[in-house]
Design an enzyme around this catalytic site. Sequence first.
Site, PDB file in Angstrom:
ATOM      1  N   ARG A  55     -41.746   3.417  17.382  1.00 19.55           N
ATOM      2  CA  ARG A  55     -42.130   3.169  16.812  1.00 19.55           C
ATOM      3  C   ARG A  55     -42.662   4.541  16.109  1.00 19.55           C
ATOM      4  NH1 ARG A  55     -46.854   2.098  15.118  1.00 19.55           N
ATOM      5  NH2 ARG A  55     -47.516  -0.290  15.588  1.00 19.55           N
ATOM      6  N   TYR A 108     -32.144   5.836  -8.849  1.00 16.94           N
ATOM      7  CA  TYR A 108     -31.662   4.685  -8.196  1.00 16.94           C
ATOM      8  C   TYR A 108     -32.177   3.407  -8.695  1.00 16.94           C
ATOM      9  CZ  TYR A 108     -29.968   1.359  -3.835  1.00 16.94           C
ATOM     10  OH  TYR A 108     -29.900   0.694  -3.658  1.00 16.94           O
ATOM     11  N   ASP A 180     -34.403  13.790  -4.222  1.00 13.76           N
ATOM     12  CA  ASP A 180     -33.431  12.980  -3.444  1.00 13.76           C
ATOM     13  C   ASP A 180     -32.171  12.882  -3.858  1.00 13.76           C
ATOM     14  OD1 ASP A 180     -31.737  10.649  -2.935  1.00 13.76           O
ATOM     15  OD2 ASP A 180     -32.858   8.977  -3.772  1.00 13.76           O
ATOM     16  N   LYS A 205     -25.878   6.554   3.231  1.00 14.54           N
ATOM     17  CA  LYS A 205     -24.546   6.367   2.086  1.00 14.54           C
ATOM     18  C   LYS A 205     -23.355   7.462   3.009  1.00 14.54           C
ATOM     19  CE  LYS A 205     -27.195   3.670   0.101  1.00 14.54           C
ATOM     20  NZ  LYS A 205     -26.818   3.926  -1.604  1.00 14.54           N
TER      21      LYS A 205
END
Length: 392
Positions: A55, A108, A180, A205
């Site tokens: 992690r 978004y 972004d 994406k």
Amino acid sequence: MSDPRPNLVRRTPFPESVSRAVVTPLQPSVVYASPDPDALDAQYEGRAQGYTYGREGHPNADVLAQMVDRMEGGTGGIITGSGMSAVTATLLGLLSQGDHVLGSNQLYGRSLRMLTQDMPRWGITATLADPTDIAAMEAAITPATKLLLVEVVSNPTLRVADMEGIERLARERGLILVVDNTFTTPYGFPAFERGADVVIHSVTKLLSGHSDVTLGYVLARDAAQRKAIYDTNVTLGLTPSPWDCWMAERGLYTFDMRFERVQANAAALADAVAGHKAVEAVLYPGRPDHPDHNRAGALLGPNFGNMVSFRLHGGRSAANALTRAAPMVPFAPTLGDVGTTLSHPASSSHRGLTPEGREALGITEGFFRVSVGCEPLDLLVRDFTAALDAAA
Ligand SMILES: *Cc1c(COP(=O)(O)O)cnc(C)c1O
């Protein structure tokens, strides 16, 4: 007498080899063994490079981060489990109770939701404003405003933010400018050169490009901000899986080629669609009839992107006819896949808005957004022409 059963639990050493693997090894180990506590100290204090627990970081995430770092022109990028986890780690890492965020009103969908519905529960407020209108952005700044979150090209109407004005505003008012860069990619918009403090990507994406992993990326220019985002990412458990990072790395090798191809296809498809009688309007920043064409030219140069939107003359029945006539173009709410996909915001990303709210954004029942892929252009034009004929 020897034990008839070998100790299968103790791991067999990986074979030594004078030759090395050409492909990056996939390293799924969650834990790493250290020689002694001094070595662990050295690692945590930054005197030695190493890994401890998945992690907190792992080699496959670091390889991927370094690749995107080179594209963005920075170092120390952080890979997260999704684009939204990059947004989450950034906002929660950099903001505290009482802070205010100025966001673009064309972000978004989930980012908008985080700003307007989730963060207020945590004592962080937000105001949304039109990023093509600097006066409106400036008017929304309060004494508590700390951070500005924008996307360069909006979804799904493909409006282009006034990034020069926004950069100036962020400098003058001492705000952290978070960009972004998912739609534009590092090649369309070199965010750090244009004054961004933090850059975010949904690696899901265009960067990974094959719709088979969910990943994010975030890089802060300032070391303290970077550390705050990293720690939030690790504490909230937003770290990605090594397998996903390995897959995204594989996708990224062809990004250059895919990006050139999809942009050329998008420009040509936009022109082809614009000439069809079923179509009321086409939105593509590279076309002279786009409302922000001049700004797009100045900001994005020739990289107008792979997204094309259009509005049919008809309503829902025309929209149904179009999707049914194009079964080879997946009707799916994503973008950036190697193949072309089609989305209908009124029934997906923007279904939460009222019809009037959608109308105000120009998102009618006949509105479609196309994420143009790498198919041969003549095939794409043929498929879309057939689908538009059916919608007419
Ligand atoms: C998809 C997307 C996100 C969210 O990314 P996920 O990987 O789906 O979490 C954030 N911003 C933009 C602009 C996106 O297109």
